[in-house]
Design a protein around this motif. Sequence first.
Motif, PDB file in Angstrom:
ATOM      1  N   GLU A 163       8.688   5.978  -7.657  1.00 50.03           N
ATOM      2  CA  GLU A 163       7.840   7.159  -7.696  1.00 50.03           C
ATOM      3  C   GLU A 163       6.631   6.911  -8.569  1.00 50.03           C
ATOM      4  OE1 GLU A 163       9.935  10.762  -8.672  1.00 50.03           O
ATOM      5  OE2 GLU A 163      11.235  10.587  -6.934  1.00 50.03           O
ATOM      6  N   VAL A 170       2.694   7.043  -7.369  1.00 54.30           N
ATOM      7  CA  VAL A 170       1.715   7.903  -8.033  1.00 54.30           C
ATOM      8  C   VAL A 170       0.579   7.079  -8.622  1.00 54.30           C
ATOM      9  CG1 VAL A 170       1.400   9.387 -10.033  1.00 54.30           C
ATOM     10  CG2 VAL A 170       3.281   9.811  -8.473  1.00 54.30           C
ATOM     11  N   ALA A 171       0.910   5.951  -9.203  1.00 53.42           N
ATOM     12  CA  ALA A 171      -0.121   5.096  -9.806  1.00 53.42           C
ATOM     13  C   ALA A 171      -1.063   4.543  -8.757  1.00 53.42           C
ATOM     14  CB  ALA A 171       0.538   3.950 -10.568  1.00 53.42           C
ATOM     15  N   ALA A 172      -0.545   4.355  -7.550  1.00 53.16           N
ATOM     16  CA  ALA A 172      -1.403   3.828  -6.494  1.00 53.16           C
ATOM     17  C   ALA A 172      -2.162   4.939  -5.797  1.00 53.16           C
ATOM     18  CB  ALA A 172      -0.558   3.046  -5.488  1.00 53.16           C
ATOM     19  N   GLY A 173      -2.004   6.137  -6.303  1.00 55.20           N
ATOM     20  CA  GLY A 173      -2.785   7.234  -5.763  1.00 55.20           C
ATOM     21  C   GLY A 173      -2.097   8.038  -4.684  1.00 55.20           C
ATOM     22  N   GLY A 174      -0.832   7.761  -4.444  1.00 50.59           N
ATOM     23  CA  GLY A 174      -0.151   8.517  -3.404  1.00 50.59           C
ATOM     24  C   GLY A 174       0.610   9.686  -3.985  1.00 50.59           C
ATOM     25  N   SER A 175       1.273  10.407  -3.122  1.00 51.59           N
ATOM     26  CA  SER A 175       2.110  11.497  -3.611  1.00 51.59           C
ATOM     27  C   SER A 175       3.517  11.354  -3.063  1.00 51.59           C
ATOM     28  CB  SER A 175       1.518  12.844  -3.231  1.00 51.59           C
ATOM     29  OG  SER A 175       0.868  12.748  -2.002  1.00 51.59           O
ATOM     30  N   ILE A 176       4.450  11.951  -3.785  1.00 55.96           N
ATOM     31  CA  ILE A 176       5.850  11.749  -3.445  1.00 55.96           C
ATOM     32  C   ILE A 176       6.237  12.725  -2.339  1.00 55.96           C
ATOM     33  CG2 ILE A 176       8.171  11.700  -4.366  1.00 55.96           C
ATOM     34  CD1 ILE A 176       6.736  11.291  -7.142  1.00 55.96           C
ATOM     35  N   GLU A 236       0.821  -1.206   0.000  1.00 56.39           N
ATOM     36  CA  GLU A 236       0.000   0.000   0.000  1.00 56.39           C
ATOM     37  C   GLU A 236       0.857   1.260   0.000  1.00 56.39           C
ATOM     38  OE1 GLU A 236       0.515   0.832   4.311  1.00 56.39           O
ATOM     39  OE2 GLU A 236      -0.811   1.991   3.062  1.00 56.39           O
ATOM     40  N   VAL A 237       0.158   2.338  -0.240  1.00 58.76           N
ATOM     41  CA  VAL A 237       0.856   3.585  -0.550  1.00 58.76           C
ATOM     42  C   VAL A 237       1.822   4.015   0.541  1.00 58.76           C
ATOM     43  CG1 VAL A 237       0.523   6.014  -1.055  1.00 58.76           C
ATOM     44  CG2 VAL A 237      -0.994   4.322  -2.041  1.00 58.76           C
ATOM     45  N   ASN A 260      -1.932  11.817  -8.325  1.00 60.78           N
ATOM     46  CA  ASN A 260      -1.214  11.766  -7.072  1.00 60.78           C
ATOM     47  C   ASN A 260      -2.141  11.504  -5.914  1.00 60.78           C
ATOM     48  OD1 ASN A 260       1.251  12.210  -8.091  1.00 60.78           O
ATOM     49  ND2 ASN A 260       1.257  14.398  -7.786  1.00 60.78           N
ATOM     50  N   SER A 261      -3.416  11.784  -6.128  1.00 60.90           N
ATOM     51  CA  SER A 261      -4.347  11.497  -5.041  1.00 60.90           C
ATOM     52  C   SER A 261      -4.824  10.068  -5.202  1.00 60.90           C
ATOM     53  CB  SER A 261      -5.500  12.481  -5.055  1.00 60.90           C
ATOM     54  OG  SER A 261      -6.326  12.224  -6.161  1.00 60.90           O
ATOM     55  N   ASN A 262      -5.826   9.717  -4.418  1.00 58.27           N
ATOM     56  CA  ASN A 262      -5.993   8.283  -4.280  1.00 58.27           C
ATOM     57  C   ASN A 262      -6.974   7.627  -5.219  1.00 58.27           C
ATOM     58  OD1 ASN A 262      -4.175   8.224  -2.157  1.00 58.27           O
ATOM     59  ND2 ASN A 262      -5.697   9.342  -0.976  1.00 58.27           N
TER      60      ASN A 262
END
Lengths: 153, 613
Positions: free
Chosen positions: A137, A141-147, A2-3, B246-248
Amino acid sequence: MEVGQMQRQWMGYMKSLFMEGFLDGQFLQLQQLQDENNPEFVVEVVSLFFEDSERILKDLSFAVDQQSVDFKKIDAHVHQFKGSSASIGAQRVKNACIAFRNFCEEQNIDACRSCLQQVKQEYIHVKNKLETLLRLEQQIVAAGGSIPMMEWN
Amino acid sequence: MELKEEEFDLSHFLEEVVDIYYLVAMEKGVELVLDPCNGSVIKYSRVKGDRGRLKQVLCNLLNNAVKFTNEGHIAVRAWAQKPTLSSSIIKTNQHSFMKHLSHLFLKKKNEAYEEDVEKTMNTIQQDHPRSMDFVFEVDDTGKGIPKENYKSVFENYVQVKETDPVQEGTGLGLGIVQSLVRLMHGDIEIVDKNIGEKGTCFRFNVQLSLCEGETVTDFSARGGLEYGTSSRNQAQGRTIHSTISNSNICSMSPMLHIFNSSPRLESSRVVLFIGNKERRKTCKRFMKSLGIKVKVVNSREDLFDTLEGIKQKGHRSSGPSSPESSSNLSSSHSASHNSFSRTRGVPLSSMDGNEYTSPVFKKTNVGTVPGFVLIVIDANAGPSFPKLFGIVSNFKKGFSNHCNIVWLDNPHLHRIDSKIIDQNDIVILKPFHGSRLFQVIMLLPEYSNGSSWQSIKKPHVRKSPVRRGEIQECGDSSCYNNSLHSKKFLVVDDTKILRMLATNILVSLGATVEQCENGEEAVRLVDEGLKRDYPNLPYDYILMDCQMPVMNGFEATKQIREMEKSYGVHIPIIALTADVDSSTAVTGMDFHIEKPLRKEHLLEAVRYFNSKE
């Protein structure tokens, strides 16, 4: 994965790259220049670096293998390589270039040849590291998170 | 005629085609709505088939629909079903799947829901067929075709111009359409509408092979959502294509989990205030089919009343929350959310502890935000934007739980004043269907992996860009800086990366930049510039690399100084040196900066020059 986990992994990796001297603060500046008007800046610069470097290394190998070695030309190439590696914060490559230039001044061809090998090695190392980092990275990003943002003091 | 097989994304394709015709239809006052139906097209969207010909068919039908409809709507529907041996359309008319759907939004017992959903899904999922039958409908409220002509319209063999949205056509081209559809193992017919409904409904089916692998539908890649900001000179909100990713929003469409297991997501509520009746119906139906609590409002008063009602409910059920619900909240919650749940409890009466443990939540790793309210407002639906905005702001102020707004606006005629809407509000300028609809649904806490609205609050984890108009003298790179606003720089360096870096830094500080590769180029540019712009300077500063081929920085500077004499000017030249060594005391250069360029050093140099004036 997970993210949150991925982000922690990224941070750990970044830290190690700094500790081991692969990257220096200049790389952070690149990240800071990336924003939503310029969302791919780091990837662009790094890709450009790879392109440039492959070309320079080819030219260098060619120049070093000549019958009559043109040290001025070699020095010019190394100077370029030093500049570009410094600009993305590839510290170890930069340092290898500095050593290389000293030997160019001395016109020591054997030392130059071994320097070239060293520079090549360092480049391949940092290239792998950067590719791994950028892949991470991408996954984040693909999993919806941010760096995350890294501060360097 | 041979079919060309290519892999493509059907759901994306539909959206693309519909969006093309949307504007044309809008100009006639006709609303073009893409209806996802039971969502099967999303699930089976990776297909292989003759995309070009399918596009030809769809475009032709849409062309006709737009041509012959002057008011009302055109609905494009698509769904997947098990393939059969015969090439004609199965009489799986709308009614049977509507029956299934109608079970879903009538208040029946939960078990009955699940069964029906399962059954419908199973008829499609059976045996994981490698190809599916895809049925499409183009349903308009136009002139209509008399029943006796239903068959003969297809006998009109007229050439149709490919993908020309505004075609001055002759004839309907339906003969070609029929041939194409039959080539793709399907058929086309006109379907009877309900009594009293006017217009025509064309229905056709084609067979497409399914591609191996997961159905990856990254709706975020199609963009379309923008954020409002509160301090703007520009009219539009920032586009956040990259930040939405970048969001979920998961690229492995978590909605698929919803289809496979029974959704019981009642904690969030959606309030829909959409102008067009057909779009309203479509959105409501789809959201409800996912188990989302939707309230549709038709007028400003209705909106006001509904929001009041929600506020009341929130207040009434305040109190300590049940121990199960608070403990089941995901740990990715922020502290503020936890305190909400503990003090306010669960506002909706139908919730109980088991909701949180249902398989859907587990699968998508969701952190629930109890009583989350999402308001989707069509800015053109109400009387005036300020009034709508007023109602919504008041609601937000008085509402204790999390609430977010999505504004729908017209791409050509903005009603929304982006200066006053909240930073976290989303503005959608494209028609509210397809990926925009899905993205908005995904923003509900049930579908996002933990507080997606929170990360949207800070959409830029990386530094935000310079805000134009704000002039701050900060040497510190962490504050917004526009100190080089409207300054013209010339960057001279033989290494492309260094030029790129310098340019980016300068642009981020508000400057405009020209580049060149060596000293000789620089001299030429300055020469031309002086001739052209005198008495103005062509550049406010020159960033000059010292070591370059052809002509180095020192030589170039010398020549520039010579040129300047005849004009009586002096352009500040900043030397970029790789090493801080003795050659920094160079003739004619005013300041030196270490390479590679750093923002702080650059600003220091500029400050030095400013102080000298």
